[in-house]
Design an enzyme around this catalytic site. Sequence first.
Site, PDB file in Angstrom:
ATOM      1  N   ARG A 121      34.808  40.623  48.224  1.00 21.06           N
ATOM      2  CA  ARG A 121      35.276  41.005  47.128  1.00 21.06           C
ATOM      3  C   ARG A 121      35.458  42.143  46.523  1.00 21.06           C
ATOM      4  O   ARG A 121      35.003  43.093  45.498  1.00 21.06           O
ATOM      5  CB  ARG A 121      33.936  39.821  46.257  1.00 21.06           C
ATOM      6  CG  ARG A 121      34.014  38.347  46.333  1.00 21.06           C
ATOM      7  CD  ARG A 121      33.134  37.362  46.379  1.00 21.06           C
ATOM      8  NE  ARG A 121      33.752  36.564  44.948  1.00 21.06           N
ATOM      9  CZ  ARG A 121      34.039  36.183  44.903  1.00 21.06           C
ATOM     10  NH1 ARG A 121      32.502  35.871  44.173  1.00 21.06           N
ATOM     11  NH2 ARG A 121      34.661  35.303  43.766  1.00 21.06           N
ATOM     12  N   GLN A 126      41.358  40.851  46.050  1.00 17.26           N
ATOM     13  CA  GLN A 126      41.629  40.225  44.595  1.00 17.26           C
ATOM     14  C   GLN A 126      42.242  38.614  44.567  1.00 17.26           C
ATOM     15  O   GLN A 126      42.080  37.670  44.333  1.00 17.26           O
ATOM     16  CB  GLN A 126      41.295  40.303  42.925  1.00 17.26           C
ATOM     17  CG  GLN A 126      40.466  41.099  42.498  1.00 17.26           C
ATOM     18  CD  GLN A 126      39.798  42.259  41.088  1.00 17.26           C
ATOM     19  OE1 GLN A 126      40.916  42.161  40.633  1.00 17.26           O
ATOM     20  NE2 GLN A 126      39.691  43.078  40.607  1.00 17.26           N
ATOM     21  N   ASP A 129      41.033  35.625  46.572  1.00 19.71           N
ATOM     22  CA  ASP A 129      39.964  35.734  46.606  1.00 19.71           C
ATOM     23  C   ASP A 129      39.899  33.515  45.577  1.00 19.71           C
ATOM     24  O   ASP A 129      39.892  33.829  44.872  1.00 19.71           O
ATOM     25  CB  ASP A 129      39.211  36.958  44.740  1.00 19.71           C
ATOM     26  CG  ASP A 129      37.900  36.264  44.933  1.00 19.71           C
ATOM     27  OD1 ASP A 129      37.344  35.339  45.996  1.00 19.71           O
ATOM     28  OD2 ASP A 129      37.147  37.547  44.832  1.00 19.71           O
ATOM     29  N   SER A 132      37.291  33.209  43.087  1.00 16.78           N
ATOM     30  CA  SER A 132      37.816  33.119  41.680  1.00 16.78           C
ATOM     31  C   SER A 132      38.340  32.144  41.133  1.00 16.78           C
ATOM     32  O   SER A 132      38.424  32.037  40.252  1.00 16.78           O
ATOM     33  CB  SER A 132      37.430  34.411  41.905  1.00 16.78           C
ATOM     34  OG  SER A 132      37.138  35.489  41.936  1.00 16.78           O
ATOM     35  N   TYR A 225      26.563  40.952  42.023  1.00 11.03           N
ATOM     36  CA  TYR A 225      26.053  39.677  42.071  1.00 11.03           C
ATOM     37  C   TYR A 225      24.903  39.831  41.505  1.00 11.03           C
ATOM     38  O   TYR A 225      24.492  40.798  41.507  1.00 11.03           O
ATOM     39  CB  TYR A 225      26.544  39.686  43.799  1.00 11.03           C
ATOM     40  CG  TYR A 225      27.102  38.565  44.103  1.00 11.03           C
ATOM     41  CD1 TYR A 225      27.953  37.510  43.351  1.00 11.03           C
ATOM     42  CD2 TYR A 225      28.023  39.382  45.487  1.00 11.03           C
ATOM     43  CE1 TYR A 225      28.655  36.913  44.396  1.00 11.03           C
ATOM     44  CE2 TYR A 225      29.090  39.097  45.617  1.00 11.03           C
ATOM     45  CZ  TYR A 225      29.987  37.736  45.470  1.00 11.03           C
ATOM     46  OH  TYR A 225      30.898  37.106  45.663  1.00 11.03           O
TER      47      TYR A 225
HETATM   48  P1  NAD Z   1      28.394  33.944  41.356  1.00  3.76           P
HETATM   49  O1  NAD Z   1      29.264  32.644  41.089  1.00  3.76           O
HETATM   50  O2  NAD Z   1      27.800  33.944  42.950  1.00  3.76           O
HETATM   51  O3  NAD Z   1      27.688  33.830  39.957  1.00  3.76           O
HETATM   52  C1  NAD Z   1      27.800  33.359  38.612  1.00  3.76           C
HETATM   53  C2  NAD Z   1      26.966  34.213  37.704  1.00  3.76           C
HETATM   54  O4  NAD Z   1      25.928  33.256  37.923  1.00  3.76           O
HETATM   55  C3  NAD Z   1      26.892  35.078  38.525  1.00  3.76           C
HETATM   56  O5  NAD Z   1      27.472  36.742  37.038  1.00  3.76           O
HETATM   57  C4  NAD Z   1      25.140  35.546  38.123  1.00  3.76           C
HETATM   58  O6  NAD Z   1      25.338  37.181  37.940  1.00  3.76           O
HETATM   59  C5  NAD Z   1      25.099  34.485  37.371  1.00  3.76           C
HETATM   60  N1  NAD Z   1      23.726  34.126  37.707  1.00  3.76           N
HETATM   61  C6  NAD Z   1      22.922  34.647  38.877  1.00  3.76           C
HETATM   62  N2  NAD Z   1      21.642  34.082  38.142  1.00  3.76           N
HETATM   63  C7  NAD Z   1      21.100  34.204  37.172  1.00  3.76           C
HETATM   64  C8  NAD Z   1      20.259  33.684  35.747  1.00  3.76           C
HETATM   65  N3  NAD Z   1      18.785  33.951  36.976  1.00  3.76           N
HETATM   66  N4  NAD Z   1      20.243  33.610  34.691  1.00  3.76           N
HETATM   67  C9  NAD Z   1      21.886  33.617  34.312  1.00  3.76           C
HETATM   68  N5  NAD Z   1      23.355  34.483  34.989  1.00  3.76           N
HETATM   69  C10 NAD Z   1      22.607  33.943  35.960  1.00  3.76           C
HETATM   70  O7  NAD Z   1      29.720  34.584  40.796  1.00  3.76           O
HETATM   71  P2  NAD Z   1      31.182  34.926  40.364  1.00  3.76           P
HETATM   72  O8  NAD Z   1      31.407  34.164  38.887  1.00  3.76           O
HETATM   73  O9  NAD Z   1      31.866  34.795  42.081  1.00  3.76           O
HETATM   74  O10 NAD Z   1      31.245  36.886  40.631  1.00  3.76           O
HETATM   75  C11 NAD Z   1      30.549  37.450  40.024  1.00  3.76           C
HETATM   76  C12 NAD Z   1      31.151  38.826  39.508  1.00  3.76           C
HETATM   77  O11 NAD Z   1      31.240  39.182  41.019  1.00  3.76           O
HETATM   78  C13 NAD Z   1      32.537  38.445  38.794  1.00  3.76           C
HETATM   79  O12 NAD Z   1      32.276  38.397  37.176  1.00  3.76           O
HETATM   80  C14 NAD Z   1      33.138  40.195  39.197  1.00  3.76           C
HETATM   81  O13 NAD Z   1      32.315  41.255  38.721  1.00  3.76           O
HETATM   82  C15 NAD Z   1      32.992  39.947  40.743  1.00  3.76           C
HETATM   83  N6  NAD Z   1      33.237  39.443  41.875  1.00  3.76           N
HETATM   84  C16 NAD Z   1      34.041  40.833  42.437  1.00  3.76           C
HETATM   85  C17 NAD Z   1      35.491  40.451  42.973  1.00  3.76           C
HETATM   86  C18 NAD Z   1      36.391  41.399  43.423  1.00  3.76           C
HETATM   87  O14 NAD Z   1      36.169  43.036  43.019  1.00  3.76           O
HETATM   88  N7  NAD Z   1      37.276  40.878  44.224  1.00  3.76           N
HETATM   89  C19 NAD Z   1      35.957  39.434  42.967  1.00  3.76           C
HETATM   90  C20 NAD Z   1      35.153  37.875  41.870  1.00  3.76           C
HETATM   91  C21 NAD Z   1      33.772  38.430  41.584  1.00  3.76           C
END
Ligand code: NAD
Length: 376
Positions: A121, A126, A129, A132, A225
């Site tokens: 990630r 991106q 991905d 996402s 994360y």
């Molecule tokens: P995910 O599906 O692993 O988690 C979903 C959300 O749950 C996250 O935002 C996490 O912080 C939240 N979470 C975990 N425990 C929690 C709790 N106890 N209470 C409340 N919330 C909680 O994550 P995701 O959506 O796949 O990705 C998270 C982040 O990663 C994205 O928002 C982004 O910043 C980053 N990301 C980067 C790239 C990239 O650069 N290629 C791609 C995808 C995501």
Amino acid sequence: MAVVIGVLRETAANETRVAVVPEIATKLKALGARVLVEHGAGVAAHFPDTAYGDAELTGAATILANADILLKVQPPSLSEVNALKPGTVVVGYMQAYARPELVAALRDRSITSFSMELVPRISRAQSMDALSSQAAVAGYKAVLLAANALEKFLPMLTTAAGTIRPASVLVIGAGVAGLQAIATARRLGAVVEAYDVRSATKEQVKSLGAKFIETGVSADGAGGYARELTPEEKQKQQEVLDARIAASDAVISTASVPGRAAPRIIAKSAVERMKPGSVIVDIAAEQGGNCELTQAGETVIHGGVKILGPLNIPASLPYHASEMYSRNLFNLIKPALPKGELAIDWSDEVFAGAVLTHDGQIKHETTRKALEERTS
Ligand code: NAD
């Protein structure tokens, strides 16, 4: 000789997506590849055979015997793996943690497999991905499921019969799915608040017009994360959140921590404080659920509150989910097809990170260790 790219009709239960949509078949052909598509592969996603003008439509056996690259949504079956030529490249979701027998078969057949779950990630990746792109689909659809189950209006309505108050929607977890859920609920006119343990989400939530719930707990982990919370942090978070859950008409829960069961955030006692008719859509159901009462794939009614635990939500929006997934696949494999021939650059961190098996070995360390532990 042109590289042969195979696309099968997905056979997993309730899977409606297709790995390659016609637009991407055309792009693969333009790179110099031959694209073999199984009859009916795109039908469930509303891409009929006639739309695949740049592909050759054929049967699964021909595809498995001739493919140099097999593109999949769901993991291949064992019989599919056994029908491939050694050295074939397979790309798709591999669910390696849950499918040790598949990983062993990919290794033993010398298949080069890339797992969409393992694509790093990083900014450059991106466009590749799939976690996402498919999470965005899930976040959007979760709000529609909530709106449909709610039996109330979401927007404020001013009518001759008086004013209707807007529904309040709480989104727990403001990652990719959660942010899309916030945007969708806002478009439907709900009053939205959201919560996440990662501090970076605060501004993102606000920029979408939702209120960020302050619990005084932040838990930024590695790689952007979340990390798992300590018992004290959980308690502190819970007190604030329980009151917000009780006040919500609909809760969309999307919280997840990579490699672990979904965090339990909505206790039975919190559900019991909600108004009858309220709805929870728990899109973490596949990882065990954020709500104590969630049953994966079911709708549970507890004290008049509906708790939905939908599985494979992207398959309920297969046209666009396939389009997005297919573009992710294309962006991933395009650099491996210079001049229409297969040439993987193993110094590329995307290929090095996403590889599961290659050359008779399990390359992904966590998967290799897990398999060794099982067999020792
Ligand atoms: P995910 O599906 O692993 O988690 C979903 C959300 O749950 C996250 O935002 C996490 O912080 C939240 N979470 C975990 N425990 C929690 C709790 N106890 N209470 C409340 N919330 C909680 O994550 P995701 O959506 O796949 O990705 C998270 C982040 O990663 C994205 O928002 C982004 O910043 C980053 N990301 C980067 C790239 C990239 O650069 N290629 C791609 C995808 C995501």
